[in-house]
Design an enzyme around this catalytic site. Structure first.
Site, PDB file in Angstrom:
ATOM      1  N   HIS A 569      69.965  61.664  69.617  1.00 57.98           N
ATOM      2  CA  HIS A 569      70.650  61.613  70.916  1.00 57.98           C
ATOM      3  C   HIS A 569      71.943  60.812  70.866  1.00 57.98           C
ATOM      4  CE1 HIS A 569      67.357  63.234  73.514  1.00 57.98           C
ATOM      5  NE2 HIS A 569      66.622  62.885  72.463  1.00 57.98           N
ATOM      6  N   HIS A 757      65.735  66.582  65.068  1.00 60.53           N
ATOM      7  CA  HIS A 757      65.256  66.244  66.411  1.00 60.53           C
ATOM      8  C   HIS A 757      63.906  66.881  66.693  1.00 60.53           C
ATOM      9  CE1 HIS A 757      64.908  66.800  70.836  1.00 60.53           C
ATOM     10  NE2 HIS A 757      65.208  65.512  70.806  1.00 60.53           N
ATOM     11  N   ASN A 761      60.493  64.823  67.744  1.00 56.83           N
ATOM     12  CA  ASN A 761      60.330  64.877  69.197  1.00 56.83           C
ATOM     13  C   ASN A 761      59.098  65.656  69.651  1.00 56.83           C
ATOM     14  OD1 ASN A 761      61.649  64.485  72.024  1.00 56.83           O
ATOM     15  ND2 ASN A 761      61.145  66.658  71.941  1.00 56.83           N
TER      16      ASN A 761
END
Length: 907
Positions: A569, A757, A761
């Site tokens: 992020h 990611h 995640n």
């Protein structure tokens, strides 16, 4: 061209408005906005070009126009607009009425078609062909506007369109198609919010789907290309308005809220003291009590095109995140009054999944309630009409209720779990700290050769194990040790420096050998450290379990703050800002990167609002508490390197692989069955192959073209010197001179936003939803550190209670579980890697072919992953009660699935 100049020069300010939009846009003659007057002057005037040379009389020009119009083409422009929620729900209001009238008379959207070529005689831009498009279709899914235009044969290729939105509200424009040419339609993919002219009188420009390097830009579009970038950069002043599309940089100075409470003041991240990537500038005023901090607000500016369309917001996961955090968490705090209350029994934890618990009546009786926001978690009790919270059983626990208890699962998850990118190969012995021994105590680890050889007795020696690459470490010793004293001053938490050693067994699995926990000298006490090992004695067994809980809390915090937030992020936001500031929308690299940046900035704003902010979810529920965000700054300062974000480089750096031209991917893995690396390298290769084909299509002359691309060079310089300016002097930044340089840089960015990611995640709920497997916080010290008689007696009498008291409290556990459920969920309209081709890619046959090849490789990867998970020799992803490793499987169904790789960091 001349008649365009004549018409413009003779427009009268007051004239009758034409109400039929189809009369607008009649080629070179009708081009006023919204009225016109044909110049029937009797006097012959001779006009001059910019060099002062006489060109044509009015009569000559009129004759030329008549001749040109014989060769004109009648085309239809169709504008597709996605309805906004405001437009659907609001049936009253003055603005709505005015907008409906504009739709009725056909004056809602005004277009100007722009030629890609200059006038050959004047060397000036050709005057645009102007006209309204009028409403032809309206549904819940789409609104269409159409209009006819006469395009003279001399006009050339349409390269751009200027759009003016004459509604009082902004609209989300999906695209424009100009159809009727023999060569086929000209497409303009917009996917953009278009502001109302009442907010900003400047028109929006959209370029056709044809991509151009700066040096290849058609002459008629060069000015527009440059001016659009200037608009997107802004002037760095003032507070940004919601409708603006300005990208600029700022430090992280909005995480605290000192005007509300001095205890909520936080360090500014970004600068020499606390290095950090930059975020997007909002320009909000500064706090009264702390001029270095920016005031917080309910609505945080995000460049308008980084936001979702309103219809998308209704179902998209971030709306759930925002609403869930603001609706459910206050209800939890009301239901669980004692914030320090833990779970009295393990069966009480199980009840969260089996029975749930009642929530207080919601104060929100409006459109949105807890059951609509969190249908997976919040149910309705029919007899009382109250809501109750019941968590879905995580897939790991569903397969094996005691999975979290097993040491082999502890080892397996370091390479196939939620944070598989921190384990390292042991290359030196004895283990030594690099910290100052005068401050932190002896440098040499308490994990001795004798301890390890006792654990691996009969297998090998330490010396041989290191030589054969069989010893691995999860090392949070030097990273967390400097924070121990400060963290321990905070209520309800504790911290150690930790080392965890693993041995690679003959069947390819990792066996935990030893855990070392260290407290530095503090409070007048000397350094304390102890090594814990698996045991067959009850006291040592429970101490080992407690030590594991501390290590897992360290790993959970590092995962959330570094592997997840920082590396994906946070570090991606400067790439997004630089891309919009320095690469034109018609640049092929802009179009390559665009799908990988969708929604990330808005997600990051939500994180600053409720996750990483002062007293937010992370600070209240993870081990470092109010120092949490400093942990990510420390990691950025000490560990982050752009070149190491590339998967192969990362594996080599950690000793998990070495270069081998004869091995698959050119790498020989230290652990052959390393699911994250096995699947990740296949995905990396597929991405790199696609990026290579794409780059070489546009940069055919290799280094010369890349080095001379001024937009591309400005983009890379800004990423290094501004977006990641605190790292600008580092020597590891890659050069950008050749095709190979560009391919490596782009592949790294694409990997981070997609594969990396996804790996860190979408398994969050499956692996941490049952929090004893990965507690976010360890609240109590080990009972062997300065033990009090009462605490030691409790441990000996009821060790289970000591472990439960170390785990998160009820409010902490349920809060984190709720957030992880949301973060692990795929939206129904998720955009998965390689699933859908971008319109600009599809229009170029070579790029389309390269994409289809990429898509084929991803489909092949799906099958390979299924095959690997079914292979009984792969013990780290196959076996009784083991969750298959699917986090890098490209596609998924909606929901919490533990698989699926979206294009971008969209949740």
């Amino acid at each position: 061209m001349l008649m365009q100049q004549i018409n413009v020069s003779n427009i009268r300010p007051n004239c009758l408005i034409l109400h039929k939009p189809c009369l607008q846009g009649t080629g070179h003659i009708i081009n006023s906005h919204p009225c016109f007057e044909f110049p029937y002057q009797k006097k012959q005037r001779r006009y001059r070009n910019r060099n002062g040379c006489s060109i044509k009389t009015v009569t000559e020009a009129k004759n030329e126009v008549i001749e040109i119009e014989k060769n004109s083409t009648k085309v239809k422009a169709t504008v597709s607009v996605i309805p906004t929620v405001v437009g659907i729900l609001s049936e009253l209001g003055i603005e709505r009425g005015l907008d409906d009238i504009k739709d009725l008379i056909g004056q809602s959207i005004f277009l100007e078609l722009l030629s890609a070529q200059l006038d050959p005689e004047t060397a000036l831009e050709k005057v645009s062909i102007k006209g309204y498009v009028h409403l032809t279709h309206r549904s819940i899914e789409e609104i269409k506007y159409e209009g006819e235009f006469e395009v003279p044969g001399s006009f050339g290729e349409i390269g751009a369109i200027l759009v003016e939105n004459e509604h009082h509200r902004e609209m989300f424009m999906r695209g424009i198609v100009v159809d009727g040419f023999l060569t086929g339609p000209v497409n303009f993919t917009c996917e953009s919010w278009v502001h109302s002219k009442y907010d900003n009188p400047d028109k929006r420009v959209f370029f056709s789907n044809k991509s151009y390097l700066p040096s290849e830009t058609p002459e008629g579009l060069k000015r527009l290309r440059e001016e659009e970038l200037i608009i997107l950069r802004g002037n760095g002043e003032g507070e940004r308005k919601k409708f603006e599309r300005i990208y600029d940089y700022d430090v992280y100075n909005d995480l605290g809220n000192p005007d509300t409470d001095p205890e909520l003041k936080r360090h500014v991240l970004g600068g020499t003291q606390h290095p950090y990537p930059r975020r997007c500038r909002t320009g909000r005023p500064r706090c009264q009590t702390d001029p270095l901090s920016e005031k917080r607000s309910n609505s945080v500016y995000v460049p308008r095109d980084e936001c979702f369309s309103e219809v998308k917001q209704v179902t998209f996961s971030t709306n759930t995140l925002h609403s869930g955090l603001h609706a459910l968490l206050p209800a939890l705090r009301t239901a669980i009054i004692d914030t320090n209350l833990g779970f009295p029994l393990f069966s009480s934890i199980d009840d969260l999944f089996n029975q749930g618990f009642n929530l207080p009546p919601s104060k929100d009786k409006g459109f949105l309630n807890l059951r609509t926001v969190l249908p997976r978690l919040v149910k309705c009790v029919q007899d009382t009409r109250n809501d109750f919270l019941r968590f879905e059983t995580p897939a790991t626990m569903d397969k094996d209720r005691f999975f979290w208890f097993r040491d082999e699962e502890f080892g397996r998850q370091t390479i196939a779990g939620l944070n598989p990118c921190c384990i390292q190969l042991v290359t030196e012995w004895p283990l030594k700290s690099k910290l100052d021994p005068n401050i932190y105590g002896p440098a040499e680890s308490a994990i001795t050769t004798e301890i390890i050889e006792r654990e691996i007795s009969g297998f090998t020696t330490v010396e041989k194990a290191i030589k054969e690459k069989k010893l691995f470490i999860l090392d949070y010793h030097d990273f967390f040790l400097p924070l121990v004293e400060e963290v321990r001053k905070l209520e309800g938490t504790t911290l150690y420096g930790s080392r965890t050693l693993f041995f690679l067994t003959h069947d390819g699995t990792l066996r935990p050998l030893a855990i070392e926990l260290t407290r530095p000298p503090m409070d007048g006490k000397p350094q304390w450290r102890q090594v814990f090992t698996p045991s067959w004695h009850s006291t040592a067994v429970w101490l080992w379990r407690l030590a594991k809980a501390h290590v897992l809390a360290h790993d959970s915090s590092y995962h959330q703050l570094v592997s997840h937030w920082l590396r994906t992020h946070c570090c991606t936001e400067p790439y997004i800002i630089a891309t919009n500031r320095q690469l034109s929308a018609m640049h092929p690299i802009y179009r390559l990167l665009l799908p990988h940046f969708r929604y990330t900035m808005e997600i990051n704003v939500l994180a600053r609002e409720a996750l990483i902010n002062a007293d937010g979810i992370i600070e209240s529920s993870f081990t470092p508490k109010k120092l949490s965000i400093l942990v990510s700054s420390m990691a950025y300062d000490q560990h982050w390197q752009f070149d190491l974000q590339a998967l192969p480089n990362d594996l080599i750096h950690r000793g998990m692989a070495e270069k081998d031209p004869n091995a698959p991917h050119g790498l020989k893995l230290a652990i052959e069955d390393y699911p994250y690396a096995n699947d990740g390298l296949l995905l990396w290769d597929a991405i790199k192959s696609w990026v290579t084909d794409y780059v070489k299509h546009y940069y055919k002359e290799s280094s010369f073209v890349v080095e001379k691309d001024e937009e591309l060079q400005a983009w890379w310089e800004e990423i290094k010197n501004v977006g990641h300016g605190d790292k600008k002097d580092e020597t590891w930044w890659p050069n950008l001179k050749t095709n190979e340089d560009l391919i490596e840089i782009l592949t790294t960015i694409v990997w981070i936003t997609s594969g990396h990611h996804a790996a860190v995640n979408f398994g969050q709920y499956n692996y941490a939803g049952y929090f004893p497997n990965r507690p976010a916080i360890a609240r109590n010290n080990m009972p062997t550190e300065d033990p009090l008689d009462q605490e030691w007696e409790l441990f000996l009498e009821k060790p289970e209670v000591t472990l439960l008291n170390c785990f998160p409290s009820q409010i902490q556990a349920t809060t984190v579980m709720t957030v992880l459920d949301i973060l692990s969920s795929h939206s129904p309209d998720e955009e998965y890697l390689g699933q859908t081709i971008e319109p600009a890619w599809e229009e170029d046959p070579m790029v389309k072919a390269a994409f289809l090849k990429f898509k084929g490789k991803l489909l092949e990867l799906e099958g390979v992953i299924d095959e690997r998970n079914a292979d009984s020799t792969r013990n780290n992803r196959n076996g009784a009660g083991i969750l298959p490793y699917e986090l890098l499987k490209p596609t998924s169904e909606p929901g919490v699935t533990g698989k699926g790789v979206p294009y971008s960091i969209s949740i």
